[in-house]
Design a protein around this motif. Structure first.
Motif, PDB file in Angstrom:
ATOM      1  N   ASP A   1      -2.673  -2.693  -2.350  1.00 51.19           N
ATOM      2  CA  ASP A   1      -2.261  -3.953  -1.283  1.00 51.19           C
ATOM      3  C   ASP A   1      -3.224  -5.407  -1.363  1.00 51.19           C
ATOM      4  O   ASP A   1      -2.817  -6.548  -0.926  1.00 51.19           O
ATOM      5  CB  ASP A   1      -3.391  -2.559  -0.077  1.00 51.19           C
TER       6      ASP A   1
ATOM      7  N   SER B   1      -4.540   2.385  -4.390  1.00 46.55           N
ATOM      8  CA  SER B   1      -3.409   2.186  -3.025  1.00 46.55           C
ATOM      9  C   SER B   1      -3.907   1.099  -1.986  1.00 46.55           C
ATOM     10  O   SER B   1      -3.086  -0.133  -1.558  1.00 46.55           O
ATOM     11  CB  SER B   1      -2.963   2.594  -1.825  1.00 46.55           C
TER      12      SER B   1
ATOM     13  N   TYR C   1      -0.733  12.838  -0.777  1.00 53.20           N
ATOM     14  CA  TYR C   1      -2.074  11.490  -1.056  1.00 53.20           C
ATOM     15  C   TYR C   1      -3.016  11.498  -0.104  1.00 53.20           C
ATOM     16  O   TYR C   1      -4.352  10.984  -0.470  1.00 53.20           O
ATOM     17  CB  TYR C   1      -1.173  10.100  -1.084  1.00 53.20           C
TER      18      TYR C   1
ATOM     19  N   TYR D   1       3.006   1.625  -3.199  1.00 50.46           N
ATOM     20  CA  TYR D   1       2.722   2.368  -4.028  1.00 50.46           C
ATOM     21  C   TYR D   1       2.308   3.739  -4.044  1.00 50.46           C
ATOM     22  O   TYR D   1       2.540   4.763  -5.062  1.00 50.46           O
ATOM     23  CB  TYR D   1       1.549   1.286  -4.732  1.00 50.46           C
ATOM     24  N   LEU D   2       2.076   4.402  -2.495  1.00 50.84           N
ATOM     25  CA  LEU D   2       1.602   6.157  -2.383  1.00 50.84           C
ATOM     26  C   LEU D   2       2.937   6.121  -3.151  1.00 50.84           C
ATOM     27  O   LEU D   2       2.971   7.397  -3.756  1.00 50.84           O
ATOM     28  CB  LEU D   2       1.674   5.574  -1.694  1.00 50.84           C
TER      29      LEU D   2
ATOM     30  N   LYS E   1       0.654  -1.176  -0.039  1.00 49.20           N
ATOM     31  CA  LYS E   1      -0.054   0.189  -0.140  1.00 49.20           C
ATOM     32  C   LYS E   1       1.159   1.375   0.210  1.00 49.20           C
ATOM     33  O   LYS E   1       1.067   2.272  -0.838  1.00 49.20           O
ATOM     34  CB  LYS E   1      -1.171  -0.296   1.046  1.00 49.20           C
ATOM     35  N   HIS E   2       1.893   1.040   1.039  1.00 51.11           N
ATOM     36  CA  HIS E   2       2.021   2.761   0.672  1.00 51.11           C
ATOM     37  C   HIS E   2       3.720   2.918  -0.167  1.00 51.11           C
ATOM     38  O   HIS E   2       3.764   3.572  -0.217  1.00 51.11           O
ATOM     39  CB  HIS E   2       2.972   2.364   2.626  1.00 51.11           C
TER      40      HIS E   2
ATOM     41  N   HIS F   1       3.651   6.158  -7.026  1.00 53.20           N
ATOM     42  CA  HIS F   1       2.935   7.012  -7.706  1.00 53.20           C
ATOM     43  C   HIS F   1       2.716   8.769  -7.862  1.00 53.20           C
ATOM     44  O   HIS F   1       2.907   9.560  -8.753  1.00 53.20           O
ATOM     45  CB  HIS F   1       1.323   7.097  -7.542  1.00 53.20           C
TER      46      HIS F   1
END
Length: 207
Positions: free
Chosen positions: A181, A177, A167, A152-153, A149-150, A156
């Motif tokens: 996950d 995100s 974000y 990907y943040l 999740k993080h 991005h």
């Protein structure tokens, strides 16, 4: 002018070559099942494992990021904008290929890794890029390489954007995100059911 037998043979060859080329670059049939992906795209498991060994980011996290960014299309690009609502215009960024990396970020990767000639539409280079970038994210921001999740943040928004918490005002991105996950966890579960067979076979794959 009528075609000669030589012309017919040449055209047939070129047509067959184009068809094969198109198949070679097409995305996997089932992009939501990691076992199906690796059984169809046999060289991909070897590349993903090599990236995992080099950078430490697990295969399922790498693949979840790539799945979200390009749906495993080698020539993926952001859609063009529209001038006056209907005239095709420029693209919003230079993001391209499997990882949707921008020109300057890709150049940074090449400089830092020495992977000269790396291409964003080459899966081996793309998955290595994700492994490298997530490692930089871990070193700079302290985000676990297992935290899809993080990771990907930060992927991005960029490292600077993540530090600024850019974000937070993007509800749509937070939803994406969460999707990444969930996909990573799904891939991890799936991989347990086929990893042993993949490990047995990958060293025999010719590409």
């Amino acid at each position: 002018m009528s075609a000669t037998p030589r012309d017919v043979i040449l055209w047939s060859f070129l047509g067959s070559f184009s068809l094969l080329s198109g198949c070679a670059s097409s995305p996997p049939g089932d992009i939501n099942n990691i076992c199906s992906i690796f059984k169809e795209k046999k060289g991909w498991y070897k590349s993903a494992k090599a990236s995992e060994k080099r950078w430490g980011t697990p295969v399922h996290v790498q693949m979840a990021i790539l799945r979200q960014e390009s749906a495993f299309r080698d020539d993926a690009q952001p859609p063009r904008g529209r001038l006056l609502g209907f005239i095709p215009w420029s693209r919003p960024s230079s993001a391209y290929g499997y990882p949707q990396a921008k020109d300057d970020t890709w150049d940074w990767y090449i400089r830092k890794t020495g992977n000269r000639g790396a291409d964003r539409d080459d899966f081996a280079d793309a998955v290595d890029f994700v492994g490298w970038y997530t490692t930089i994210t871990h070193d700079k921001l302290g985000i676990s390489k297992w935290d899809a999740k993080h990771q990907y943040l930060a992927y991005h928004e960029g490292h600077g954007g993540y530090l600024k918490r850019s974000y937070r005002n993007k509800a749509w991105l937070l939803k994406v995100s969460d999707k990444v996950d969930r996909q990573a966890k799904r891939y991890a579960r799936q991989l347990k059911s086929c990893e042993q067979d993949l490990d047995k076979g990958w060293s025999f794959w010719p590409f």
